[in-house]
Design an enzyme around this catalytic site. Structure first.
Site, PDB file in Angstrom:
ATOM      1  N   HIS A  85      66.875  72.279  81.082  1.00  0.00           N
ATOM      2  CA  HIS A  85      67.696  73.490  81.175  1.00  0.00           C
ATOM      3  C   HIS A  85      67.210  74.305  82.370  1.00  0.00           C
ATOM      4  O   HIS A  85      66.018  74.396  82.629  1.00  0.00           O
ATOM      5  CB  HIS A  85      67.579  74.291  79.880  1.00  0.00           C
ATOM      6  CG  HIS A  85      68.333  75.580  79.951  1.00  0.00           C
ATOM      7  ND1 HIS A  85      69.622  75.649  80.406  1.00  0.00           N
ATOM      8  CD2 HIS A  85      67.963  76.862  79.671  1.00  0.00           C
ATOM      9  CE1 HIS A  85      70.024  76.902  80.378  1.00  0.00           C
ATOM     10  NE2 HIS A  85      69.035  77.656  79.940  1.00  0.00           N
ATOM     11  N   ASN A  98      71.133  80.488  85.838  1.00  0.00           N
ATOM     12  CA  ASN A  98      71.197  79.965  84.470  1.00  0.00           C
ATOM     13  C   ASN A  98      72.661  79.953  84.022  1.00  0.00           C
ATOM     14  O   ASN A  98      73.258  81.003  83.809  1.00  0.00           O
ATOM     15  CB  ASN A  98      70.349  80.876  83.569  1.00  0.00           C
ATOM     16  CG  ASN A  98      70.318  80.405  82.123  1.00  0.00           C
ATOM     17  OD1 ASN A  98      71.068  79.514  81.728  1.00  0.00           O
ATOM     18  ND2 ASN A  98      69.452  81.021  81.336  1.00  0.00           N
ATOM     19  N   CYS A 119      72.364  77.722  75.282  1.00  0.00           N
ATOM     20  CA  CYS A 119      71.989  76.794  76.364  1.00  0.00           C
ATOM     21  C   CYS A 119      71.797  75.371  75.863  1.00  0.00           C
ATOM     22  O   CYS A 119      71.753  74.430  76.655  1.00  0.00           O
ATOM     23  CB  CYS A 119      70.728  77.291  77.044  1.00  0.00           C
ATOM     24  SG  CYS A 119      70.852  79.008  77.546  1.00  0.00           S
TER      25      CYS A 119
HETATM   26  O1  UT7 Z   1      68.583  80.368  78.957  1.00  0.00           O
HETATM   27  C1  UT7 Z   1      68.079  80.811  77.744  1.00  0.00           C
HETATM   28  C2  UT7 Z   1      66.652  80.974  77.805  1.00  0.00           C
HETATM   29  N1  UT7 Z   1      66.284  82.032  78.695  1.00  0.00           N
HETATM   30  C3  UT7 Z   1      65.109  81.944  79.297  1.00  0.00           C
HETATM   31  O2  UT7 Z   1      64.466  80.963  79.148  1.00  0.00           O
HETATM   32  C4  UT7 Z   1      64.624  83.126  80.079  1.00  0.00           C
HETATM   33  C5  UT7 Z   1      63.159  83.357  79.755  1.00  0.00           C
HETATM   34  N2  UT7 Z   1      62.562  84.492  80.416  1.00  0.00           N
HETATM   35  C6  UT7 Z   1      62.377  84.566  81.763  1.00  0.00           C
HETATM   36  O3  UT7 Z   1      62.774  83.690  82.506  1.00  0.00           O
HETATM   37  C7  UT7 Z   1      61.579  85.730  82.310  1.00  0.00           C
HETATM   38  O4  UT7 Z   1      60.966  86.413  81.253  1.00  0.00           O
HETATM   39  C8  UT7 Z   1      62.436  86.728  83.135  1.00  0.00           C
HETATM   40  C9  UT7 Z   1      62.851  86.095  84.450  1.00  0.00           C
HETATM   41  C10 UT7 Z   1      63.641  87.159  82.345  1.00  0.00           C
HETATM   42  C11 UT7 Z   1      61.604  87.978  83.490  1.00  0.00           C
HETATM   43  O5  UT7 Z   1      60.420  87.613  84.166  1.00  0.00           O
HETATM   44  P1  UT7 Z   1      59.006  88.178  83.696  1.00  0.00           P
HETATM   45  O6  UT7 Z   1      58.013  87.681  84.636  1.00  0.00           O
HETATM   46  O7  UT7 Z   1      58.851  87.839  82.232  1.00  0.00           O
HETATM   47  O8  UT7 Z   1      59.194  89.727  83.931  1.00  0.00           O
HETATM   48  P2  UT7 Z   1      59.130  90.914  82.865  1.00  0.00           P
HETATM   49  O9  UT7 Z   1      60.369  90.941  82.029  1.00  0.00           O
HETATM   50  O10 UT7 Z   1      57.828  90.875  82.175  1.00  0.00           O
HETATM   51  O11 UT7 Z   1      59.164  92.150  83.845  1.00  0.00           O
HETATM   52  C12 UT7 Z   1      58.115  92.388  84.793  1.00  0.00           C
HETATM   53  C13 UT7 Z   1      58.482  93.584  85.646  1.00  0.00           C
HETATM   54  C14 UT7 Z   1      58.933  94.782  84.818  1.00  0.00           C
HETATM   55  O12 UT7 Z   1      58.462  95.944  85.436  1.00  0.00           O
HETATM   56  P3  UT7 Z   1      57.122  96.660  84.886  1.00  0.00           P
HETATM   57  O13 UT7 Z   1      57.421  97.004  83.457  1.00  0.00           O
HETATM   58  O14 UT7 Z   1      56.024  95.644  85.010  1.00  0.00           O
HETATM   59  O15 UT7 Z   1      56.988  97.837  85.788  1.00  0.00           O
HETATM   60  C15 UT7 Z   1      60.432  94.749  84.939  1.00  0.00           C
HETATM   61  O16 UT7 Z   1      61.020  96.005  84.814  1.00  0.00           O
HETATM   62  O17 UT7 Z   1      59.578  93.242  86.490  1.00  0.00           O
HETATM   63  C16 UT7 Z   1      60.607  94.216  86.342  1.00  0.00           C
HETATM   64  N3  UT7 Z   1      61.886  93.566  86.570  1.00  0.00           N
HETATM   65  C17 UT7 Z   1      62.471  93.465  87.775  1.00  0.00           C
HETATM   66  N4  UT7 Z   1      62.080  93.899  88.992  1.00  0.00           N
HETATM   67  C18 UT7 Z   1      62.895  93.627  90.017  1.00  0.00           C
HETATM   68  C19 UT7 Z   1      62.689  92.959  85.655  1.00  0.00           C
HETATM   69  N5  UT7 Z   1      63.774  92.478  86.261  1.00  0.00           N
HETATM   70  C20 UT7 Z   1      63.666  92.783  87.570  1.00  0.00           C
HETATM   71  C21 UT7 Z   1      64.472  92.536  88.687  1.00  0.00           C
HETATM   72  N6  UT7 Z   1      64.047  92.975  89.893  1.00  0.00           N
HETATM   73  N7  UT7 Z   1      65.636  91.873  88.607  1.00  0.00           N
END
Ligand code: UT7
Length: 338
Positions: A265, A295, A124
């Protein structure tokens, strides 16, 4: 004894952005469309990321095609003919082929026959890494102009059955033409790049390279797709982008109050909001378009710069802060006087 002056450090020329362009594929994939593909909801995606829809390239539409379309617009705005382009640098992690570089195909599509062309792989941060390389190439006098591009066909490297990643990414391209700054107005004031290879595992495409070729035995594991430890990447993104922003602003001899527009970004609205808050920049001074495109990795800052430019948000003399973060880990920032 010679009368010529002693050889000192070379005088560096100031470099300006003379034109921008972007291209987004026609096909829109909404959060509601994704609800029918994986166990997710529009509500989850919108509240956790800010993304509402993204663009997906057509089957035969490649990174180099999108890059060339964005480049044509930037060249037109800069008044530079393709045959006069001297340097093309494409930031991408989704090249048309492993070799040659996507920039070589872009050169071919544009008819930029007299240019040197190569890619940078900095995820990125790729567009801002390209900006830094091209700026110095012009500043030293080695090149008279440069075309820098961030372009991605991430849809080809996404596991469409993994809800953790497939909802995040989109396709597109953005470009800028750099020229020497002649009248003192409009120039790149500062930049800062960083890398932390110790965190390479947090965000990668594990398969498809020499380390892990795709074979008949592992093909079902979809190893040639993006894998990310989202929460960890999130924390690093906020800290690294904030620091990178502060360094570039300080190097430019400015303070945050002098920045008219931040172009960050576009990965997650919560990351953007956290950086803006830590920098003390109001939302009215932050450019956001991730709701429309998701993204797009190396393309994101480039597309946002072009949209800000073409929508009339940039005025002569404005100070812009561009800041990015991605796999590597890599980060980059630049302050531009428009
Ligand atoms: O471009 C390069 C750099 N990339 C970034 O900067 C991305 C950085 N990370 C993020 O933006 C976030 O961490 C994400 C958007 C990827 C994820 O958000 P989060 O708030 O960190 O969620 P998480 O990964 O901690 O997941 C929370 C919950 C999980 O369920 P449990 O374990 O709490 O039951 C996931 O399984 O959300 C669940 N989950 C979803 N639920 C519905 C993960 N993806 C989804 C989804 N729909 N698409």
């Amino acid at each position: 004894m010679s009368d010529s002056p002693a050889a000192g450090p070379p005088t560096l020329r100031a470099v300006r952005v003379a034109g921008t362009g972007s291209y987004l594929p026609e096909k829109v994939l909404t959060n509601h469309d994704l609800e029918r593909m994986v166990e997710t909801s529009d509500e989850w995606i919108a509240t956790r990321t800010g993304i509402r829809e993204r663009r997906v390239a057509a089957e035969g539409e490649l990174t180099s095609h999108m890059a060339a379309k964005a480049a044509e617009k930037a060249l037109e705005q800069a008044g530079l003919a393709p045959e006069d382009v001297q340097l093309i640098i494409v930031g991408t992690i989704t090249p048309d082929t492993i070799t040659p570089a996507t920039a070589c195909y872009v050169q071919q599509h544009l008819g930029a026959t007299r240019s040197v062309a190569f890619d940078v792989s900095a995820a990125c941060s790729g567009f801002l890494y390209a900006l830094e390389l091209a700026r110095h190439s012009i500043a030293t006098g080695a090149f008279q102009n440069a075309l820098i591009i961030g372009a991605e066909k991430l849809s080809a490297f996404v596991n469409w059955t993994d809800r953790n990643t497939c909802v995040l990414f989109g396709d597109g391209a953005g470009a800028a033409v750099l020229l020497p700054s002649e009248n003192g107005h409009g120039k790149v004031l500062s930049s800062h790049l960083g890398t932390d290879g110790a965190q390479a595992e947090l965000l990668n495409i594990p398969g498809g390279g020499a380390a892990c070729p795709i074979t008949i035995d592992n093909v079902d594991q979809k190893l040639a797709t993006l894998a990310m430890q989202g929460r960890e990447v999130f924390k690093h993104a906020v800290n690294a982008m904030r620091r990178a922003a502060e360094v570039a602003i300080e190097k430019a001899g400015l303070t945050t109050d002098d920045i008219n527009l931040v172009i960050p970004h576009q990965a997650n609205l919560r990351i953007i909001d956290a950086i803006a808050e830590r920098l003390g920049v109001g939302k009215d001074r932050v450019f956001v378009n991730l709701d429309k495109y998701g993204n797009t990795s190396a393309a994101a800052v480039a597309i946002a710069l072009d949209e800000a430019n073409r929508s009339g948000r940039l005025h002569s003399g404005d100070h812009l802060l561009l800041v990015a973060f991605g796999a590597g880990l890599t980060w980059a920032s630049a302050v531009i006087e428009w």
